[in-house]
Design a protein around this motif. Sequence first.
Motif, mmCIF file in Angstrom:
data_model
loop_
_atom_site.group_PDB
_atom_site.id
_atom_site.type_symbol
_atom_site.label_atom_id
_atom_site.label_comp_id
_atom_site.label_asym_id
_atom_site.label_seq_id
_atom_site.Cartn_x
_atom_site.Cartn_y
_atom_site.Cartn_z
ATOM 1 N N ILE B 113 0.848 -1.188 0.000
ATOM 2 C CA ILE B 113 0.000 0.000 0.000
ATOM 3 C C ILE B 113 0.881 1.235 0.000
ATOM 4 N N GLU B 114 0.590 2.105 -0.953
ATOM 5 C CA GLU B 114 1.287 3.384 -0.971
ATOM 6 C C GLU B 114 0.254 4.487 -0.832
ATOM 7 N N VAL B 115 0.732 5.638 -0.375
ATOM 8 C CA VAL B 115 -0.233 6.667 0.007
ATOM 9 C C VAL B 115 -0.083 7.911 -0.855
ATOM 10 N N VAL B 116 -1.221 8.488 -1.212
ATOM 11 C CA VAL B 116 -1.243 9.855 -1.718
ATOM 12 C C VAL B 116 -1.900 10.674 -0.616
ATOM 13 N N ALA B 117 -1.121 11.576 -0.018
ATOM 14 C CA ALA B 117 -1.627 12.285 1.153
ATOM 15 C C ALA B 117 -2.143 13.663 0.762
ATOM 16 N N VAL B 118 -3.375 13.937 1.129
ATOM 17 C CA VAL B 118 -3.925 15.277 0.948
ATOM 18 C C VAL B 118 -4.047 15.877 2.344
ATOM 19 N N GLY B 119 -3.332 16.955 2.577
ATOM 20 C CA GLY B 119 -3.366 17.575 3.906
ATOM 21 C C GLY B 119 -2.122 17.249 4.705
ATOM 22 N N LYS B 120 -1.642 18.240 5.437
ATOM 23 C CA LYS B 120 -0.398 18.113 6.185
ATOM 24 C C LYS B 120 -0.483 17.021 7.247
ATOM 25 N N LYS B 121 -1.648 16.911 7.887
ATOM 26 C CA LYS B 121 -1.803 15.940 8.969
ATOM 27 C C LYS B 121 -1.606 14.527 8.432
ATOM 28 N N ALA B 122 -2.173 14.275 7.260
ATOM 29 C CA ALA B 122 -2.025 12.950 6.654
ATOM 30 C C ALA B 122 -0.564 12.706 6.312
ATOM 31 N N PHE B 123 0.066 13.721 5.734
ATOM 32 C CA PHE B 123 1.473 13.592 5.340
ATOM 33 C C PHE B 123 2.345 13.248 6.558
ATOM 34 N N ASN B 124 2.190 14.025 7.628
ATOM 35 C CA ASN B 124 3.005 13.797 8.822
ATOM 36 C C ASN B 124 2.749 12.421 9.419
ATOM 37 N N TYR B 125 1.480 12.049 9.447
ATOM 38 C CA TYR B 125 1.119 10.772 10.061
ATOM 39 C C TYR B 125 1.780 9.608 9.331
ATOM 40 N N PHE B 126 1.682 9.591 8.005
ATOM 41 C CA PHE B 126 2.204 8.448 7.261
ATOM 42 C C PHE B 126 3.724 8.469 7.181
ATOM 43 N N LYS B 127 4.286 9.668 7.282
ATOM 44 C CA LYS B 127 5.737 9.774 7.320
ATOM 45 C C LYS B 127 6.250 9.126 8.605
ATOM 46 N N LYS B 128 5.569 9.441 9.689
ATOM 47 C CA LYS B 128 5.970 8.890 10.974
ATOM 48 C C LYS B 128 5.779 7.375 10.985
ATOM 49 N N ARG B 129 4.770 6.925 10.260
ATOM 50 C CA ARG B 129 4.432 5.507 10.254
ATOM 51 C C ARG B 129 5.281 4.708 9.273
ATOM 52 N N ASN B 130 6.128 5.445 8.510
ATOM 53 C CA ASN B 130 7.002 4.794 7.553
ATOM 54 C C ASN B 130 6.282 4.100 6.415
ATOM 55 N N LEU B 131 5.168 4.676 6.000
ATOM 56 C CA LEU B 131 4.489 4.147 4.826
ATOM 57 C C LEU B 131 4.956 4.989 3.643
ATOM 58 N N LYS B 132 5.114 4.359 2.492
ATOM 59 C CA LYS B 132 5.642 5.132 1.383
ATOM 60 C C LYS B 132 4.601 6.146 0.891
ATOM 61 N N ILE B 133 5.029 7.390 0.830
ATOM 62 C CA ILE B 133 4.128 8.437 0.322
ATOM 63 C C ILE B 133 4.535 8.766 -1.095
ATOM 64 N N ARG B 134 3.643 8.465 -2.030
ATOM 65 C CA ARG B 134 3.968 8.699 -3.426
ATOM 66 C C ARG B 134 3.914 10.168 -3.774
ATOM 67 N N GLU B 135 2.923 10.822 -3.219
ATOM 68 C CA GLU B 135 2.701 12.218 -3.608
ATOM 69 C C GLU B 135 1.930 12.874 -2.479
ATOM 70 N N SER B 136 2.186 14.159 -2.278
ATOM 71 C CA SER B 136 1.399 14.810 -1.236
ATOM 72 C C SER B 136 0.892 16.160 -1.730
ATOM 73 N N PHE B 137 -0.284 16.493 -1.292
ATOM 74 C CA PHE B 137 -0.882 17.783 -1.631
ATOM 75 C C PHE B 137 -1.140 18.514 -0.321
ATOM 76 N N LEU B 138 -0.414 19.625 -0.131
ATOM 77 C CA LEU B 138 -0.521 20.298 1.156
ATOM 78 C C LEU B 138 -1.079 21.715 0.972
ATOM 79 N N GLU B 139 -1.404 22.310 2.100
ATOM 80 C CA GLU B 139 -1.797 23.717 2.149
ATOM 81 C C GLU B 139 -3.056 24.059 1.353
ATOM 82 N N PHE B 140 -4.056 23.225 1.435
ATOM 83 C CA PHE B 140 -5.343 23.611 0.834
ATOM 84 C C PHE B 140 -6.198 24.356 1.851
ATOM 85 N N HIS B 141 -6.008 24.019 3.113
ATOM 86 C CA HIS B 141 -6.770 24.633 4.203
ATOM 87 C C HIS B 141 -8.272 24.597 3.982
ATOM 88 N N GLY B 142 -8.743 23.509 3.451
ATOM 89 C CA GLY B 142 -10.192 23.357 3.298
ATOM 90 C C GLY B 142 -10.817 24.313 2.301
#
Lengths: 89, 283
Positions: B113-142
Amino acid sequence: MAKEFHLTVLSPTKSLYNGKVVSLVAPAALGYLGILADHAPLIAGLKKGKIMIKESSGGDVLLETQTRGFLEVKNNNVTIILDRPSGVC
Amino acid sequence: MIQSLRQIKSKIRNIENVRKVTHAMEMIATAKFKTIENQVLISRQYLAKVEELLYNLLAHRGALNLPLLNRRDNQDKIILCVIASDTGLCSTYNSDMFCCVEDYIRQEGSKTIEVVAVGKKAFNYFKKRNLKIRESFLEFHGRYSEGIACQILNILIEYFVCGDIDSVVLAYTHFETASRHKVKLEKLFPIEAREQEMHFMLFEPDVQKITEDLIPVFVFNKIKTILLESFASEHASRMMAMGEATENARGLLEDMILLRNKVRQANITNEILEISSTAEALR
């Protein structure tokens, strides 16, 4: 009085028309298509063009679309889906 | 007295400031929520129609061979697109999401399982969990815009069509009411036909062409709707959380003011006692 059916015209950002109508002419992929009540089930692609609606109350509505869309006829319910928001003027 | 009057006064000032901040955040979240709420409802209605149409078409499929419908033989590589928020202070919005995602990962244990993270919280969480993050989309602020949906969609399509990915799953928060939302996991690609009865139908020009045209509309609106739903849930959670915080601060403030008055009274009584006893002594 002519038999009527229900028509809904939807764009991604709002509902453009919702009500009982008597007849409808829409710009289908192969040319303008007229629809009356009890039409056979149909799914058609729409080109840009004019959608002409005859309402049950006798009024006429003309929607000019600038985008493609889809039309579905099912049990006297007709739905037109336009694929972009700024589709109608 | 245990606390001096000055200490209590500074505490009251602090609580007041916190209350102002949480109240302001509540108002902002409310305003954002109100603007997005309507969009969610319209977009959901539109998507439902498109979906219905698409499944009708797929039930009639002849030899449809479109890239996004292609089922892979083995389903080992999954992209999980997780939508969370950029900022915190929104109650259990993010933790609920990660809880469900963890469950899913446990279920699908054997697969990659690889992750595409939308949102900083998701990015940080999966980074800490050592799951591979393919791509991240940050700073949308809803804040939703067509551009965001297009970006995410293009990346997901690219992975699925050109890459080695077997399926794409979306994890988002389904918005029910302002105080109720539910995390949902849904498979986006490959698009699968539902079991449903096949009715007689006419097509113009033909099934293949209409399906080809409809699929882009469907996937775009799917992404748009889930983004809107998630953002609406985020704002609603934040609104509720901040509302509660404001309420708590108000309660705390009341207690503090009561304490302040008591201490003040005690001080005055003390002073009077002192004065009267000195006067007595001087006589």
